[in-house]
Design an enzyme around this catalytic site. Structure first.
Site, PDB file in Angstrom:
ATOM      1  N   HIS A   6      -9.774   3.443   7.186  1.00 37.99           N
ATOM      2  CA  HIS A   6     -10.621   2.760   6.198  1.00 37.99           C
ATOM      3  C   HIS A   6      -9.860   2.350   4.946  1.00 37.99           C
ATOM      4  O   HIS A   6     -10.368   1.587   4.141  1.00 37.99           O
ATOM      5  CB  HIS A   6     -11.794   3.658   5.820  1.00 37.99           C
ATOM      6  CG  HIS A   6     -12.798   3.806   6.920  1.00 37.99           C
ATOM      7  ND1 HIS A   6     -13.949   3.075   6.969  1.00 37.99           N
ATOM      8  CD2 HIS A   6     -12.803   4.575   8.034  1.00 37.99           C
ATOM      9  CE1 HIS A   6     -14.642   3.396   8.054  1.00 37.99           C
ATOM     10  NE2 HIS A   6     -13.956   4.314   8.727  1.00 37.99           N
ATOM     11  N   ASP A  32      -7.566  -1.689  -2.519  1.00 36.32           N
ATOM     12  CA  ASP A  32      -8.762  -1.161  -1.878  1.00 36.32           C
ATOM     13  C   ASP A  32      -8.728  -1.576  -0.420  1.00 36.32           C
ATOM     14  O   ASP A  32      -8.447  -2.750  -0.125  1.00 36.32           O
ATOM     15  CB  ASP A  32     -10.012  -1.745  -2.568  1.00 36.32           C
ATOM     16  CG  ASP A  32     -11.164  -0.750  -2.598  1.00 36.32           C
ATOM     17  OD1 ASP A  32     -11.242   0.067  -1.665  1.00 36.32           O
ATOM     18  OD2 ASP A  32     -11.959  -0.800  -3.535  1.00 36.32           O
ATOM     19  N   LEU A  81     -16.724  -2.130  -0.393  1.00 35.76           N
ATOM     20  CA  LEU A  81     -18.069  -2.486   0.053  1.00 35.76           C
ATOM     21  C   LEU A  81     -18.966  -2.926  -1.088  1.00 35.76           C
ATOM     22  O   LEU A  81     -19.914  -3.687  -0.873  1.00 35.76           O
ATOM     23  CB  LEU A  81     -18.695  -1.295   0.786  1.00 35.76           C
ATOM     24  CG  LEU A  81     -17.943  -0.869   2.045  1.00 35.76           C
ATOM     25  CD1 LEU A  81     -18.616   0.320   2.692  1.00 35.76           C
ATOM     26  CD2 LEU A  81     -17.877  -2.034   3.038  1.00 35.76           C
TER      27      LEU A  81
END
Ligand code: GDG
Length: 747
Positions: A172, A381, A385
Site C-alpha cells: 500500500h 504517499d 485516499l
C-alpha cells in the site's frame, strides 16, 4: 474451491468491553467492505470461495478473546484468526522495523531510518508467528492475500511450507527507487525481496513502484522480467499495478444524507463570507504538513487580497505518537501554526483553524463538501485516499490541489498538481484554486468522479483476485514435466519410426559440461562418437546451435557432416555447405562495450572478456560467487541503459553477460532449419536463456528438453547435464537397449 484469507498487520475488529460484557466490533474500512462485496457478489456466487477469513494482530488480550470467541466470533462476516504477540516484540516489529525502517525508507526519508538489527529480528519473528499460525490451517484451494509492508516476508514463509499455495501480496505504500532500497543492509533487503517473491501476484499502486520493484529484483536477485512476469525459482510470478479505489457510493451518497447536510450547513454558516481550504491527514512527516504551512504562509504574504476572505481548516489525526520522529513533529507543526496565526490574524479573523483529532465519518464528509479547496500535499504517499474521497464527496464544486508525489496524482490529472516543497508553487495553486470559475470546477470534478466511480475499491479487489487466478492457471500450463522413463520410451518409439529427423543441440552446458575456460571446452571422445554415429545415419540431420564463435565450432566439430550455428545464429554452416553470415555490420559498437567490460574485469578478479564476430561477452564463472553476481547486475544495468535505442541486445546468460546485435536468435535459426527440411521428428535440447528462443519457436513441433532444471518453455526438463549423453544414446539407438540408469529424472 476454497477460502479467501486476508492477512494484514491489524485485525479489522476490536473488542468492546462493558463491565463483564464483551462484544466484537468490525471496522468499516474500504478494504473490509470491498472484500465482503467481492465475496457476496462474485466469488461466493460462482462457488470459487466458500468462506472468508481475516488474520491479523489483535488489539485485545488473549483472555478477552477467549471469553468473546464462543459468543461472537461465529456471527461475524469474517472468520477471525487473531495473532497474539508479546508487547515488546510487537513494539520492535511495528514501531521498530515497520515504522522506523521501512516506512521512512520507502517514503524517501532515509535519514530517519534506524537500521537496528533487533528491529529486523523482531520483524522476522513476527512474520514467522503469522506463518506458524496459518500453515497448519491452509487447505488446498485457499487463496491468501497478504497486505502491506509489515508482512513482506510472510509470502515466502508460507510458500516454503506450502509450495502449491495461492498467494497474493499488495504493497500500500510506495516501493522506492533502487538507489534508496539498496541503502538497507544487504541481507535484509534480500530477505525482504525473496519474502515478497514468495507470492504469485504482487501488486502496487503505480507504474513507477512496479518499475522500482522490478529493478531491485533484477539487481539483487538477478531475475529479469518479461512483460511484468518473472520466472523465479521455477515459478511464474506476476508484478502488476492495481491503483486502489474507494467505496465511491459511500462517499458520494453523503450528498443526500440529512445529517451530513446539517453538519455541512453548520460549517458554511460559520464562514458565510469566507472560502474554505481544508486538509486532513494523519500526523506523519510524509504528509508534508510543515511545507504545506510554509506554502500557506507564503500565499498570505504574496496574495494579501485573500486575507480575511478565507480560512484554512487543518485537521490532523493523531498517529504513532510513541515514535519520537512523530512526537517532535507535532510540536514543530503547532509552533508553525502559532507563528502563521500570530503574524496574520486580525481581531475578527484567524487564518488557520487547527484541530488535532479524529473526525466522525459524517463530519469528515460534511467538511469535504463545505471546502472550496482541498489542499493535499504529501511529500510522498503510496496513493492517498483523502484526495479521492474529497472528489467523490463533492456536490459538483470544489478544487483539489494535490501533490505530484502522491500515487493518486497519476489518476487525478484534473487536480492542480503541485510540488509540495515549492512554497511559491503551493501558494499560487491556492490562489488559482480559490479563483477558479465554477464551470471549470464542475468540469474537472465530474471527469475525476467518473473515473473514481468506474474503478472503485470493489473493482480493485475483483481485478486483483482475477489476476491471481490467471497467474495460477498460467503456472499450471507452464509446469515443466520431468523427462521420465515413460516420456523417453515414447520419444524413442517416435525416433525409430521416423525417416527424416532433425536433432538440434546446444553445445556448452548441454552436449559438454561448462569449462572454466571457454576455449578448453573441446568435445571428448564420447561426444565425438555420438555425433559421428548420429550424423552417419542418412535419416538424421544434426545441428549444433550454439552461442560459440565460428572458429571454435569449426575447429571442434567441422569434421562431422552436421549443421553448425555460431553466435546464436549470426553465422551458420548448413550441412555440407560453407559458413555464411546472417548479418554484416561494422563492429564499431564493440569498442564502447569492450571499454566498459574491461572496467568490470578490473573490478572483479577472475572475470574475462570473450569476443566473437557479432557478440562480446563478459564471463564471471570463475569469480568469487557473490562478487561476480553483484558485478554482473551492475554491468547489466549499465549496458541496458547504454544500448537503449540501438540494434544491440544484452543477454543475461549462465554466468555470462553478453551483448549482441539484435535481430537473430536461436529460435529463428531453429525455424529456418526445420523449414528447409520438413522433418517428421524434431528433438531440441538446451540449457541456457538463449535456448528458450528455440523452445518457444518449436512449441508443438518438437520434443524440447531443458537441461539443468529451472522454469522453461520446454516440454521436458532434465536436471543434470551429465545425463545428456546417456539419454541421447538411448533415444537414438535402433536396437532395444537397457536404459543407462533406472531413473533419468532426478528425484
Ligand atoms: C496507506 C498508504 C494508501 C483520515 N482522517 C480521518 C479519517 N481518515 C481516513 C480517510 C482515508 C484514510 O483515513 C487515510 O487514507 P490514506 O490514503 O492516507 O491511507 P493510509 O490508511 O494512511 O495508508 C496510502 C492507502 O494505504 C491505501 O492503499 O492510499 O498511501 O499510506 O480513508 O478518510 N476518517 C475519519 N476521520 C478522520 O479524521 N472518519
Amino acid at each position: 474451491m476454497g477460502r479467501l484469507i486476508i492477512i494484514s498487520n491489524r485485525l479489522p475488529f476490536s473488542l468492546d468491553k462493558d463491565g463483564d460484557k464483551v462484544s466484537l466490533r468490525q471496522s468499516s474500512g474500504g478494504l473490509v467492505s470491498a472484500i465482503k462485496s467481492y465475496f457476496e457478489n462474485g466469488a461466493a456466487q460462482r462457488g470459487d470461495i466458500t468462506e472468508k477469513m481475516w488474520m491479523g494482530v489483535a488489539d485485545f488480550p488473549q483472555e478477552d478473546w477467549d471469553q468473546a470467541v464462543a459468543a461472537h466470533a461465529a456471527s461475524q462476516d469474517f472468520g477471525i484468526l487473531p495473532v497474539f504477540i508479546d508487547k515488546d516484540l510487537y513494539d520492535n516489529y511495528y514501531n521498530g522495523f515497520s515504522n522506523s525502517v521501512l516506512w521512512p525508507l520507502f517514503h524517501y526519508f532515509n535519514n530517519l531510518a534506524a537500521f537496528e538489527s533487533h528491529y529486523f529480528d523482531a520483524y522476522v519473528q513476527v512474520n514467522q508467528l503469522f506463518a506458524e499460525k496459518l500453515i497448519p490451517l491452509l487447505q488446498p484451494g485457499d487463496q491468501v492475500w497478504v497486505h502491506d509492508y509489515q508482512l513482506m516476508i510472510l509470502p515466502h514463509l508460507l510458500r516454503s511450507k506450502r509450495p502449491e499455495a495461492t498467494i497474493g501480496f499488495f504493497l500500500h505504500i510506495p516501493f522506492p527507487s533502487y538507489e534508496i532500497f539498496r541503502l538497507m543492509p544487504t541481507e535484509w533487503k534480500k530477505i525482504l525481496l525473496q519474502g515478497v517473491m514468495g507470492a504469485d501476484l504482487i501488486g502496487f499502486h503505480t507504474y513507477d513502484y512496479v518499475q522500482h520493484f522490478l529493478q531491485s529484483v533484477k539487481m539483487l536477485l538477478g531475475v529479469d522480467s518479461y512483460f511484468h512476469n518473472l520466472q523465479y525459482q521455477d515459478r511464474l510470478v506476476r508484478i502488476d499495478l492495481f491503483p486502489i479505489g474507494i467505496d465511491y457510493n459511500k462517499f458520494h451518497q453523503g450528498t443526500t444524507d440529512p445529517e451530513v447536510e446539517e453538519l455541512r450547513n453548520k460549517v458554511l454558516d460559520n464562514f458565510t463570507d469566507k472560502k474554505i481550504v481544508f486538509s486532513v491527514d494523519r500526523l506523519d512527516y510524509t504528509k508534508g504538513l510543515m511545507q504545506r504551512l510554509s506554502g500557506f504562509e507564503y500565499f498570505l504574504e504574496r496574495y494579501p487580497e485573500w486575507r480575511e476572505k478565507m480560512v484554512f481548516i487543518l485537521n490532523v489525526v493523531p498517529s504513532r505518537d510513541t515514535i519520537p520522529a512523530y512526537n517532535d513533529r507535532k510540536k514543530s507543526i503547532e509552533e508553525k501554526i502559532g507563528m502563521v496565526n500570530g503574524r496574520f490574524s486580525t481581531i475578527s479573523w484567524q487564518p488557520v483553524i487547527y484541530r488535532y483529532n479524529h473526525l466522525p465519518f459524517k463530519e469528515l464528509i460534511a467538511l469535504y463538501q463545505a471546502a472550496d479547496v482541498a489542499l493535499i500535499t504529501p511529500l510522498r504517499d503510496g496513493m492517498n485516499l483523502v484526495a479521492k474521497e474529497y472528489v467523490a464527496a463533492s456536490l459538483g464544486r470544489g478544487v483539489l490541489i494535490l501533490s505530484e508525489l502522491a500515487g493518486a496524482a497519476s489518476e487525478l490529472s484534473e487536480a492542480i498538481l503541485v510540488n509540495p516543497t515549492d512554497t511559491a508553487d503551493v501558494a499560487s495553486a491556492i490562489t488559482r484554486a480559490l479563483a477558479m470559475p465554477l464551470y471549470e470546477q464542475r468540469n474537472r470534478i465530474s471527469l475525476m468522479q467518473r473515473r473514481l466511480q468506474e474503478y472503485d475499491v470493489f473493482k480493485w479487489v475483483n481485478d486483483f483476485m482475477d489476476q491471481l487466478a490467471q497467474v495460477k492457471q498460467e503456472q499450471q500450463k507452464q509446469k515443466v514435466k520431468l523427462l521420465d522413463e515413460k516420456a523417453i520410451a515414447a520419444i524413442r518409439k517416435h525416433y525409430q519410426k521416423s525417416r527424416n529427423r532433425c536433432l538440434m543441440l546446444d553445445y556448452d552446458g548441454t552436449l559438454v559440461p561448462f569449462s572454466r575456460i571457454p576455449s578448453e571446452a573441446s568435445p571428448d571422445n564420447a561426444v565425438k562418437e555420438l555425433l559421428s554415429r548420429l550424423s552417419s545415419d542418412p535419416r538424421n540431420h544434426v545441428a549444433i546451435i550454439s552461442g560459440r564463435d565460428l572458429s571454435s565450432l569449426d575447429r571442434w566439430l567441422g569434421e562431422f557432416n552436421i549443421t553448425l550455428v555460431a553466435e546464436h545464429g549470426a553465422s551458420f554452416k548448413m550441412r555440407g555447405g560453407s559458413w555464411q553470415q546472417m548479418v554484416s555490420v561494422s563492429d564499431m559498437w564493440k569498442e564502447e562495450i569492450r571499454r566498459i567490460m574491461q572496467l568490470f574485469v578490473l573490478r572483479c578478479a577472475g572475470s574475462f572478456i570473450e569476443e566473437k564476430t557479432n557478440t562480446i561477452a563478459w564471463h564471471y564463472r570463475n569469480t568469487q560467487s557473490g562478487l561476480g553476481f553483484s558485478r554482473s547486475r551492475e554491468l547489466l544495468n549499465t549496458l541496458s541503459q547504454l544500448i537503449q535505442n540501438t540494434t544491440l541486445q544484452v543477454i543475461d546468460g549462465n554466468k555470462v553477460v553478453e551483448v549482441r546485435i539484435a535481430g537473430f536468435d536461436k529460435g529463428a535459426m531453429a525455424l529456418k532449419i526445420v523449414g528447409e527440411m520438413d522433418p517428421d521428428f524434431v528433438l531440441c535440447m538446451g540449457d541456457d536463456t538463449t535456448d528458450e528462443d528455440m523452445f518457444k519457436a518449436l512449441e508443438g513441433e518438437a520434443y524440447t528438453i531443458k537441461v539443468n532444471g529451472g522454469a522453461s518453455a520446454a516440454q521436458y526438463t532434465l536436471l543434470s547435464q551429465q545425463k545428456v549423453l546417456p539419454i541421447l544414446n538411448t533415444l537414438t539407438s535402433d536396437s532395444q537397449v537397457s536404459l543407462p540408469e533406472k531413473k533419468y529424472a532426478d528425484s
